[in-house]
Each structure stands twice: as structure tokens, then as C-alpha cells.
Scaffold this active site. Structure first.
Site, PDB file in Angstrom:
ATOM      1  N   HIS A   8       0.863  -0.891   0.000  1.00  0.00           N
ATOM      2  CA  HIS A   8      -0.122   0.074  -0.061  1.00  0.00           C
ATOM      3  C   HIS A   8       0.971   1.319  -0.029  1.00  0.00           C
ATOM      4  O   HIS A   8       1.568   1.255   0.531  1.00  0.00           O
ATOM      5  CB  HIS A   8      -0.970   0.177   1.240  1.00  0.00           C
ATOM      6  CG  HIS A   8      -1.928  -1.328   1.243  1.00  0.00           C
ATOM      7  ND1 HIS A   8      -2.835  -1.291   0.516  1.00  0.00           N
ATOM      8  CD2 HIS A   8      -1.848  -2.199   2.158  1.00  0.00           C
ATOM      9  CE1 HIS A   8      -3.455  -2.471   0.818  1.00  0.00           C
ATOM     10  NE2 HIS A   8      -2.725  -3.026   1.951  1.00  0.00           N
ATOM     11  N   GLU A  30      -4.677 -14.227   4.216  1.00  0.00           N
ATOM     12  CA  GLU A  30      -5.591 -13.451   4.469  1.00  0.00           C
ATOM     13  C   GLU A  30      -6.922 -13.612   3.496  1.00  0.00           C
ATOM     14  O   GLU A  30      -7.737 -12.654   3.411  1.00  0.00           O
ATOM     15  CB  GLU A  30      -4.970 -11.987   4.261  1.00  0.00           C
ATOM     16  CG  GLU A  30      -4.007 -11.812   3.160  1.00  0.00           C
ATOM     17  CD  GLU A  30      -3.293 -10.202   3.007  1.00  0.00           C
ATOM     18  OE1 GLU A  30      -3.756  -9.686   4.111  1.00  0.00           O
ATOM     19  OE2 GLU A  30      -2.294 -10.073   2.242  1.00  0.00           O
ATOM     20  N   ASP A  35      -7.526  -7.768   6.062  1.00  0.00           N
ATOM     21  CA  ASP A  35      -8.192  -8.680   4.857  1.00  0.00           C
ATOM     22  C   ASP A  35      -8.868  -9.848   5.271  1.00  0.00           C
ATOM     23  O   ASP A  35      -9.975 -10.222   4.746  1.00  0.00           O
ATOM     24  CB  ASP A  35      -6.966  -9.078   3.902  1.00  0.00           C
ATOM     25  CG  ASP A  35      -6.487  -7.765   3.025  1.00  0.00           C
ATOM     26  OD1 ASP A  35      -7.601  -7.186   2.325  1.00  0.00           O
ATOM     27  OD2 ASP A  35      -5.741  -7.270   3.068  1.00  0.00           O
TER      28      ASP A  35
HETATM   29  C1  3PY Z   1      -3.957  -7.268   7.003  1.00  0.00           C
HETATM   30  O1  3PY Z   1      -4.410  -7.004   8.137  1.00  0.00           O
HETATM   31  O2  3PY Z   1      -4.790  -7.541   6.059  1.00  0.00           O
HETATM   32  C2  3PY Z   1      -2.642  -7.166   6.438  1.00  0.00           C
HETATM   33  O3  3PY Z   1      -2.216  -7.247   5.460  1.00  0.00           O
HETATM   34  C3  3PY Z   1      -1.754  -6.992   7.610  1.00  0.00           C
HETATM   35  O4  3PY Z   1      -1.715  -5.506   8.048  1.00  0.00           O
HETATM   36 MG    MG Z   2      -3.756  -7.757   4.101  1.00  0.00          MG
END
Ligand code: 3PY
Ligand code: MG
Length: 254
Positions: free
Chosen positions: A45, A150, A176
Site C-alpha cells: 500500500h 488473508e 483482509d
Molecule cells: C492485513 O491485516 O490484511 C494485513 O495485510 C496486515 O496488515
Molecule cells: Mg492485507
């Protein structure tokens, strides 16, 4: 500090980190001085470049803090550039299956573990000042590759991902993951916690390490109780935003 997950006596140690989203080498030095073990340099990001990654890794090594780079994805050129810039720990987001995880190892580790491209004239490879065969073996030992869990797809494929040789472990992205299970941002949700704890336990049983990003909260505690090895629990923008909000609330208008 060759294997950053081992202490001076060769025993496992937990690595704790914070993120530097502003890209400031000064804040890398600050985190080091405070005593954090790792600094997360963000590339998934935000607009950061590899030139900046190299500066931040250099600042990290100078301050004695471990440079961790979270990549935009697992493309070969991303993995190579981050390692050559000096990353000791690499996180690849959204790795949903073992084939993708195998690619990460192929690009991130030298033969015989993987097929990392030969080049020694970079900070991450000691500027080519030592014997290349030794430098490559040393790079393999000190490079830690984590793939992020994630999505529910990666949770379902976790057993196979954990079988990938050369992968240090998995890094859970609860943000995520919370979106993926329809509980956006609900870090206290018991379903999310159970998934996180289940992943950490599976990683341990498979002889792999695990990590997570989450603020100090019950989820972080549950992850640490389950034996999480790498915890990243704050960052410059995040913490400053909170501090500045509180400061403004405490400051009268006139
Ligand atoms: C998430 O929480 O999705 C991450 O990738 C870690 O910040
Ligand atoms: Mg993430």
C-alpha cells in the site's frame, strides 16, 4: 544476528515490529533506539519505491533493527529487488495456494533451495566483497520468506502451503481476513480469533513460524498465547494519528 528468529544462545525468540509508512529513515532510527526488533517497510500500500526501500534498509542495519519488507506481490523482480536492497524478512500478500508459495521460494532463495538470480553487488549481498558461494549460502540462511494468509482460500489451503520447503512461515493479515469472512475490521470477533489461532497452531505443528499484524488487543494476546513468532503492532501514521487526535482534544480552542 544472522538468524533473526534466534537469540544469542540459539534459542527461538519473538520478533516485535512497527511499520514506517512515511518512509522516513529518521523513524527507523527512532524505532531502533526505542528497542523494537523489526521495522516494516511497506510496498503493498502506498507509493514507496525500491530506492526508498534501500535507504530504509540501510538505516535499519545502521541502527541494528531488522528490515522487513512487505511487497506488493510475489513477482520475481519485486522479491529480488527487496532482498538486494537489504530486506531480511519478506512478506508476500494474498498467497492463496502452495504453487504461489513455491514461486516465492524459487525467487527468494538460491539453489539448491530455490533459483534466486545471481548477483552479489548489492547491499543485501554485502556488496560482493566476499566469496560468492559463501555469500549465497549465508543469504539463504538469513533470508526469511513469509506468505500472507488473508483469505479463506489460503486458510483452506494452509496445510499444503505449510509443506513448502524454504518458506519460513505464514503471516496472517487479520484486516483482509476480516473482510473476507464478512466481519470487516472486527478484530474482537471470535470467529476471526479462532481462525487466527488455528493458523498459528497449524504452523507450529508443521515446524514453520507465524506472524501477525494487529494492534495491542485481545487478538494480539491470543496470537501470542498460541506462540506467534513475529508480531507487528503499530506504526508511524497509525500511532501519530491517534496521538494527534488525543492532543487536539486536550488543547482548548482559545
Ligand atoms: C492485513 O491485516 O490484511 C494485513 O495485510 C496486515 O496488515
Ligand atoms: Mg492485507
Amino acid at each position: 544476528m544472522d538468524d533473526v528468529f534466534l537469540d544469542a544462545d540459539g534459542k527461538s525468540r519473538r520478533v516485535r515490529g512497527v511499520t514506517v509508512n512515511t518512509g522516513s529513515p529518521l523513524l527507523v532510527g527512532l524505532a531502533a533506539q526505542i528497542g523494537w526488533e523489526a521495522i516494516w517497510i511497506e510496498l503493498e500500500h502506498g507509493p514507496s519505491t525500491f530506492e526508498r526501500v534501500e535507504n530504509l534498509c540501510t538505516a535499519a542495519e545502521a541502527g541494528g533493527i531488522i528490515p522487513l519488507v512487505r511487497l506488493p506481490d510475489g513477482e520475481r523482480h519485486h522479491i529480488l529487488r527487496a532482498l538486494e536492497a537489504g530486506a531480511r524478512i519478506i512478506l508476500v500478500p494474498m498467497v492463496d495456494d502452495a504453487d504461489y508459495a513455491r514461486k516465492v521460494v524459487e525467487y527468494g532463495k538460491y539453489a539448491p533451495v530455490g533459483a534466486r538470480g545471481f548477483n552479489t553487488r548489492t547491499p543485501g549481498m554485502g556488496f560482493g566483497l566476499t566469496d560468492p558461494v559463501e555469500a549465497m549460502a549465508r543469504a539463504n540462511e538469513r533470508t526469511h520468506l513469509f506468505t500472507q494468509v488473508e483469505t479463506m482460500k489460503s486458510v483452506e489451503n494452509l496445510d499444503e502451503i505449510l509443506e513448502v520447503d524454504g518458506l519460513t512461515g505464514i503471516f496472517i493479515g487479520p484486516g483482509d481476513l476480516s473482510v473476507n469472512i464478512g466481519k470487516t475490521g472486527q478484530m474482537a470477533d471470535p470467529q476471526l480469533r479462532d481462525i487466527v489461532v488455528g493458523c498459528i497452531e497449524k504452523a507450529r505443528a508443521a515446524g514453520k513460524l507465524s506472524g501477525i499484524f494487529t494492534l495491542p488487543n485481545p487478538l494480539l494476546q491470543a496470537a501470542m498465547d498460541a506462540g506467534c513468532d513475529l508480531v507487528v503492532c503499530g506504526g508511524d501514521v497509525m500511532n501519530l494519528g491517534k496521538a494527534w487526535t488525543e492532543l487536539l482534544e486536550e488543547t482548548p480552542t482559545f
